[in-house]
Design a protein around this motif. Structure first.
Motif, mmCIF file in Angstrom:
data_model
loop_
_atom_site.group_PDB
_atom_site.id
_atom_site.type_symbol
_atom_site.label_atom_id
_atom_site.label_comp_id
_atom_site.label_asym_id
_atom_site.label_seq_id
_atom_site.Cartn_x
_atom_site.Cartn_y
_atom_site.Cartn_z
ATOM 1 N N ALA A 50 0.802 -1.235 0.000
ATOM 2 C CA ALA A 50 0.000 0.000 0.000
ATOM 3 C C ALA A 50 0.831 1.279 0.000
ATOM 4 O O ALA A 50 0.392 2.313 0.500
ATOM 5 C CB ALA A 50 -0.982 0.013 1.174
ATOM 6 N N LYS A 53 -1.349 3.094 -4.886
ATOM 7 C CA LYS A 53 -2.691 2.554 -5.144
ATOM 8 C C LYS A 53 -2.803 2.249 -6.630
ATOM 9 O O LYS A 53 -2.215 2.975 -7.451
ATOM 10 C CB LYS A 53 -3.750 3.573 -4.725
ATOM 11 N N GLY A 67 -6.725 -0.597 -2.795
ATOM 12 C CA GLY A 67 -7.207 0.593 -3.488
ATOM 13 C C GLY A 67 -8.207 1.386 -2.664
ATOM 14 O O GLY A 67 -8.383 2.578 -2.868
#
Lengths: 219, 304
Positions: A50, A53, A67
């Motif tokens: 992460a 994205k 996301g």
């Protein structure tokens, strides 16, 4: 454990680092992502923890949809993921013990638990005798073992390693791989990005090959 | 909620940060001190002007002269009644006898001037001090009207130029308040600027560490709190030193001694009270936290 559905990552309008990538890694699996420089290996890894994205598609890691994670949820995902880098990313002013303990301090574990778990993991990576050393005084192989110990001390569900042997010779690379295999044997899902094709061949693991951001092969 | 196990870590990190970069801390604290000293001096001036105005306005009471045939009992009853009024702080009774004694003691060696007097010609009086919130010309005027409605007393207001002086003083207090507010805003902006930049320096020096923190799952609060403590430390220490400098400066001021030498009841320059001292230190610490928050927010956004 890791699922990618038609994932595309674009930087700017035309630069596609990843292009319509779909793949799945099951719990407890050990796989390599290979490819030349610029193939999209590091972008894939950054999506998984992460740091980025996806522009399009869905990335699922340990039950989290990357996301859709907001800023406050990203740390929760990362507490379930261990990450290892080519440049180790160790804190140079802290001892080996402190570097490894840092992960558990962030999680607010009790001191006695931190002490016990750090000692155990340092024993597993063969660095129990170096717990008071500073990283700068250690070899590259030792520093990478510290980084692996830090990534594993929290017993994460997933371990991501981006070129973990990039700075190491063949012998040290195999030692590092042995540590990762041991972690895999304890149940951690492992994904290693490397440009060194000999490593997956030696270990006989699944290899996902990227080329120009697309999956060229998966075997 | 903050995990209690993290508190020790936060304190340790803040102390390490201060100890590892003493020069940066010194620069931050000294510049903060300079700014806050300006504010403390303004506070002292404002507080002293307030005290002075209060003393003067207390002196602007009302003296009621009493007719000669009113007995002392009636005088003290009147005083008790008036003391109960909301606009009155205190009422002091001066009987004819006390007025004569006072005059005697004021005259000192010249008291022989009174020898020829066959009887005490001084009137009895009531000296009324207005309550704090009624020390305005209008309130004073309406109190005079109210007193005039009472029988037995003849009311004379004490020195008229005082009202005018009180108005001027009130205006000056207002200007000083506005000026003080402007100075305080400027100083606080300066302190925020100084601490924000110091914390940013520290953040850049610890960029790698923060990157690792985020990798292992530290949330924003975990990263920020040690910096909040550092900012609070800089603010509180800066404020404490500024207060100390102001205090020492005040006692070393030649004017303070000069004033105290020439006045029988000197309007001696006073330092601000302990409550305000506490507020300044806590306020500066809070400003430090705010500055750290601004710095860390920007840093974390830029390095997301």
């Amino acid at each position: 454990m890791i699922k990618l559905f038609h994932v595309t990552k674009r930087y700017g309008r035309d630069n596609r680092a990843l292009d319509d990538v779909s793949l799945r890694l099951h719990k407890g699996e050990f796989a390599f992502v290979t490819g030349h420089s610029g193939a999209g290996k590091s972008t894939l890894m950054r999506l998984l923890f992460a740091a980025e994205k996806p522009t399009e598609g869905e990335v699922l890691v340990a039950g989290h949809n990357v996301g859709r994670l907001d800023r406050t949820s990203i740390p929760i995902l990362r507490r379930n993921i261990g990450v290892v880098f080519q440049d180790f990313k160790l804190l140079q002013q802290r001892t080996v013990f402190e570097n490894v303990a840092f992960t558990l301090e962030v999680l607010g574990r009790p001191r006695h638990e931190i002490r016990d778990r750090v000692r155990t993991i340092l024993r597993q990576v063969g660095l129990a005798h170096k717990s008071k050393s500073l990283p700068l005084r250690m070899s590259g192989g030792e520093q990478q073992r510290v980084a692996i110990a830090r990534a594993l001390v929290n017993e994460p569900m997933v371990l991501l390693a981006d070129e973990p042997t990039g700075n190491l010779d063949t012998q040290l690379s195999l030692e590092i791989m042995a540590l990762l295999e041991a972690a895999n044997a304890r149940g951690t899902t492992i994904l290693v990005a490397t440009h060194d094709l000999s490593l997956p061949e030696t270990l006989g693991k699944r290899v996902i090959t990227l080329e120009h951001g697309r999956i060229k092969s998966d075997k | 909620m903050i995990n209690p196990r993290h508190i020790r870590y936060f304190i340790r990190q803040a102390i390490n940060s201060v100890v590892r970069s003493p020069l940066v801390q010194l620069v931050a604290i000294s510049t903060t001190t300079v700014s806050l000293t300006v504010m403390c001096v303004t506070l002292v001036l404002a507080s002293n002007l307030d005290n002075l105005a209060d003393r003067w306005s207390r002196g602007l009471g009302i003296i009621c002269f009493i007719a000669d045939d009113v007995p002392n009992k009636r005088l003290s009853d009147l005083a008790d009644d008036i003391s109960d009024w909301a606009e009155v702080e205190t009422t002091t009774v001066y009987t004819k006898e006390r007025a004569f004694e006072d005059l005697n003691s004021v005259l000192g060696d010249d008291r022989r001037l009174l020898v020829g007097l066959e009887k005490n010609v001084l009137p009895a009086s009531l000296e009324i001090v207005l309550a704090q919130s009624f020390r305005t010309p209008t309130a004073r005027q309406s109190l005079v009207l109210r007193l005039k409605q009472l029988s037995d007393i003849e009311i004379v207001e004490k020195v008229d130029f005082g009202s005018d002086m009180m108005s001027k003083m009130n205006r000056l207090r207002e200007y000083l308040k506005l000026g003080g507010l402007a100075i305080a805003l400027l100083v606080l902006s300066a302190v925020v600027f100084i601490i924000t930049n110091t914390v940013r320096l520290t953040l850049y020096a610890r960029k790698d560490e923060i990157e690792v923190m985020r990798l292992v799952g530290a949330n924003g609060r975990f990263i920020r709190i040690p910096f909040y403590l550092e900012g609070a430390f800089q603010g509180a220490v800066g404020a404490s030193v500024a207060l100390l400098i102001t205090r020492l400066g005040l006692s070393a001021l030649p004017m303070a001694e000069f004033v105290s030498d020439i006045q029988s009841q000197p309007p001696k320059l006073q330092f601000i009270d302990s409550g305000t001292v506490f507020l300044v230190v806590v306020g500066a610490a809070l400003i430090g936290i705010l500055a750290s928050h601004l710095a860390t927010s920007r840093f974390l956004r830029e390095n997301d």
